[in-house]
Design an enzyme around this catalytic site. Structure first.
Site, short mmCIF file in Angstrom:
data_model
loop_
_atom_site.label_atom_id
_atom_site.label_comp_id
_atom_site.label_asym_id
_atom_site.label_seq_id
_atom_site.Cartn_x
_atom_site.Cartn_y
_atom_site.Cartn_z
N LYS A 13 -4.40 21.31 -57.41
CA LYS A 13 -4.59 20.17 -58.03
C LYS A 13 -4.00 18.98 -56.93
O LYS A 13 -4.49 17.90 -56.82
CB LYS A 13 -3.79 19.73 -59.36
CG LYS A 13 -4.52 20.74 -60.29
CD LYS A 13 -3.79 20.65 -61.69
CE LYS A 13 -2.19 20.73 -61.56
NZ LYS A 13 -1.81 22.23 -61.36
N ARG A 88 -0.37 19.02 -70.45
CA ARG A 88 -0.27 20.25 -70.26
C ARG A 88 -0.35 21.12 -71.77
O ARG A 88 -0.17 22.15 -71.76
CB ARG A 88 0.96 20.53 -69.57
CG ARG A 88 0.87 20.72 -68.23
CD ARG A 88 2.26 20.98 -67.65
NE ARG A 88 2.52 21.70 -66.34
CZ ARG A 88 2.78 21.15 -65.34
NH1 ARG A 88 2.30 19.76 -65.10
NH2 ARG A 88 3.12 21.80 -64.36
N ARG A 127 4.38 27.42 -50.52
CA ARG A 127 3.97 25.96 -50.55
C ARG A 127 5.16 25.11 -50.03
O ARG A 127 6.41 25.51 -50.19
CB ARG A 127 3.92 25.39 -52.05
CG ARG A 127 3.75 23.91 -52.06
CD ARG A 127 3.20 23.43 -53.26
NE ARG A 127 3.94 23.58 -54.59
CZ ARG A 127 3.63 23.42 -55.80
NH1 ARG A 127 2.34 22.92 -55.72
NH2 ARG A 127 4.07 23.69 -56.80
N ARG A 160 10.13 23.57 -52.93
CA ARG A 160 10.43 23.12 -54.13
C ARG A 160 11.25 24.08 -54.83
O ARG A 160 11.12 25.31 -54.76
CB ARG A 160 9.20 22.71 -55.05
CG ARG A 160 8.50 21.36 -54.72
CD ARG A 160 7.41 21.09 -55.64
NE ARG A 160 7.43 21.51 -56.93
CZ ARG A 160 6.34 21.38 -58.13
NH1 ARG A 160 5.27 20.95 -57.53
NH2 ARG A 160 6.42 21.71 -58.91
N ARG A 171 6.84 29.69 -64.92
CA ARG A 171 6.10 28.62 -65.00
C ARG A 171 4.44 28.95 -65.44
O ARG A 171 3.81 28.35 -66.04
CB ARG A 171 5.80 27.82 -63.53
CG ARG A 171 7.07 26.78 -63.61
CD ARG A 171 7.23 26.57 -62.16
NE ARG A 171 6.28 25.51 -61.62
CZ ARG A 171 5.97 25.51 -60.47
NH1 ARG A 171 6.59 26.24 -59.28
NH2 ARG A 171 4.76 24.85 -60.03
P1 ADP Z 1 -0.94 22.34 -57.72
O1 ADP Z 1 -0.68 20.81 -57.53
O2 ADP Z 1 -2.11 22.49 -58.65
O3 ADP Z 1 0.27 22.77 -58.25
P2 ADP Z 1 -1.14 22.66 -54.75
O4 ADP Z 1 -2.28 21.40 -54.46
O5 ADP Z 1 0.26 21.99 -54.51
O6 ADP Z 1 -1.16 23.11 -56.47
O7 ADP Z 1 -1.49 23.78 -54.25
C1 ADP Z 1 -0.42 24.84 -54.04
C2 ADP Z 1 -0.21 25.62 -52.62
O8 ADP Z 1 -1.49 26.24 -52.47
C3 ADP Z 1 0.02 24.65 -51.73
O9 ADP Z 1 0.98 25.41 -50.65
C4 ADP Z 1 -1.34 24.21 -51.04
O10 ADP Z 1 -1.10 23.99 -49.61
C5 ADP Z 1 -2.12 25.44 -51.41
N1 ADP Z 1 -3.56 25.27 -51.40
C6 ADP Z 1 -4.18 24.50 -52.21
N2 ADP Z 1 -5.50 24.68 -52.26
C7 ADP Z 1 -5.67 25.62 -51.78
C8 ADP Z 1 -6.94 26.61 -51.19
N3 ADP Z 1 -7.95 26.04 -51.77
N4 ADP Z 1 -6.86 27.66 -50.72
C9 ADP Z 1 -5.51 28.16 -50.28
N5 ADP Z 1 -4.51 27.63 -50.53
C10 ADP Z 1 -4.36 26.26 -51.04
P1 AMP Z 2 4.43 20.23 -61.27
O1 AMP Z 2 4.61 19.32 -60.44
O2 AMP Z 2 2.99 19.80 -62.00
O3 AMP Z 2 4.15 21.62 -60.93
O4 AMP Z 2 5.45 20.26 -62.44
C1 AMP Z 2 6.80 20.47 -62.20
C2 AMP Z 2 7.42 20.74 -63.46
O5 AMP Z 2 7.51 19.31 -63.98
C3 AMP Z 2 7.03 21.64 -64.61
O6 AMP Z 2 7.34 23.06 -64.33
C4 AMP Z 2 7.50 21.01 -65.92
O7 AMP Z 2 8.90 21.21 -65.94
C5 AMP Z 2 7.65 19.44 -65.48
N1 AMP Z 2 6.05 18.95 -65.88
C6 AMP Z 2 5.48 18.26 -65.25
N2 AMP Z 2 4.36 17.94 -66.08
C7 AMP Z 2 4.60 17.94 -67.34
C8 AMP Z 2 4.00 17.89 -68.42
N3 AMP Z 2 2.56 17.34 -68.64
N4 AMP Z 2 4.38 18.51 -69.73
C9 AMP Z 2 5.65 18.97 -69.43
N5 AMP Z 2 6.57 19.29 -68.54
C10 AMP Z 2 6.09 18.69 -67.34
#
Ligand code: ADP
Ligand code: AMP
Length: 216
Positions: A13, A88, A127, A160, A171
């Site tokens: 995302k 969520r 990541r 992170r 998660r």
């Molecule tokens: P989200 O925001 O949904 O948690 P991220 O966009 O941060 O996910 O992506 C999670 C990890 O996967 C990051 O390290 C990113 O670089 C990698 N990633 C994202 N899209 C892809 C893809 N299509 N193929 C492989 N790796 C990806």
């Molecule tokens: P994210 O960056 O989206 O992976 O979110 C990181 C963390 O923030 C999650 O594991 C939750 O602890 C908290 N968080 C983010 N968005 C939400 C949401 N919509 N509802 C509850 N917790 C959230």
């Protein structure tokens, strides 16, 4: 344009959100980013949510909804927005409907980036995020030109604290609360599913195509 990104942690995302905001100029509203910023700044909100983020549990709905409500009232959100990581849970989705209704707005589309669970652990543990500009990388799938350094701003990349295996498993267990949202938006004819298990560029081509049609 009022867009929502739906998908499990690691689905891609944030990666797609960077491209969407650059191309379509709508503000990226990520509850995760807002919580992390509050923790870094040591605000009362940050203190309230830090234990949830650290362990990978969801922040309570009341707190999360209040944060989003305030953010959507800011002037830049009046010309559109991109929600990432919110809602969520079903109560969050219902609260968002009520909030948008009050504001006289409606969602245009919910982009559901679908990736099988097995793939997510490797994505999340690899990541890396830029401390300065927030750009996202992956040690194997999207490495920066120089290890540990952001291509865009030369900032330092970090892992992170909730991308460790232990927090990631907590998660990913939360998906049970997020899964009903797929049906919720399907029933409202808003859901567009995108296959997220392809290259970042291939996923982007689909996302971009869907949003360009909406923009017209
Ligand atoms: P989200 O925001 O949904 O948690 P991220 O966009 O941060 O996910 O992506 C999670 C990890 O996967 C990051 O390290 C990113 O670089 C990698 N990633 C994202 N899209 C892809 C893809 N299509 N193929 C492989 N790796 C990806
Ligand atoms: P994210 O960056 O989206 O992976 O979110 C990181 C963390 O923030 C999650 O594991 C939750 O602890 C908290 N968080 C983010 N968005 C939400 C949401 N919509 N509802 C509850 N917790 C959230």
């Amino acid at each position: 344009m009022q867009v929502m990104l739906l998908g499990l942690p690691g689905a891609g995302k944030g990666t797609q959100a960077e491209r969407i905001t650059q191309t379509f100029g709508i503000p990226h509203i990520s509850t995760g980013d807002m919580f992390r910023a509050a923790i870094a700044a040591g605000t009362p909100l940050g203190l309230q949510v830090q234990s949830y983020l650290k362990s990978g549990r969801l922040v309570p709905d009341g707190v999360t909804i209040a944060v989003v409500r305030e953010r959507l009232l800011e002037p830049d959100a009046s010309r559109g927005f991109l929600l990432d990581g919110f809602p969520r849970t079903l109560p969050q989705a219902e609260a968002l409907d009520a909030l948008l209704n009050d504001l006289g707005k409606a969602l245009d589309v919910v982009l559901y980036i679908h990736v099988p669970q097995e793939v997510l652990l490797a994505r999340l543990t690899g990541r890396r995020v830029c401390k300065t500009c927030g750009a996202t990388y992956h040690v194997h799938f999207q490495p920066p030109a120089v290890e540990g350094v952001c291509d865009k701003c030369q900032g330092e990349l970090y892992q992170r604290p909730d991308d460790t295996e232990e927090a990631v498993s907590t998660r990913l267990e939360q998906y049970r609360q997020t899964e009903p949202l797929v049906r919720y938006y399907q029933e409202r004819n808003l859901l567009r599913q995108v296959d997220g298990q392809r290259t970042i560029e291939d996923v982007w081509a689909d996302v971009r195509g869907i949003l360009e049609k909406i923009q017209r």
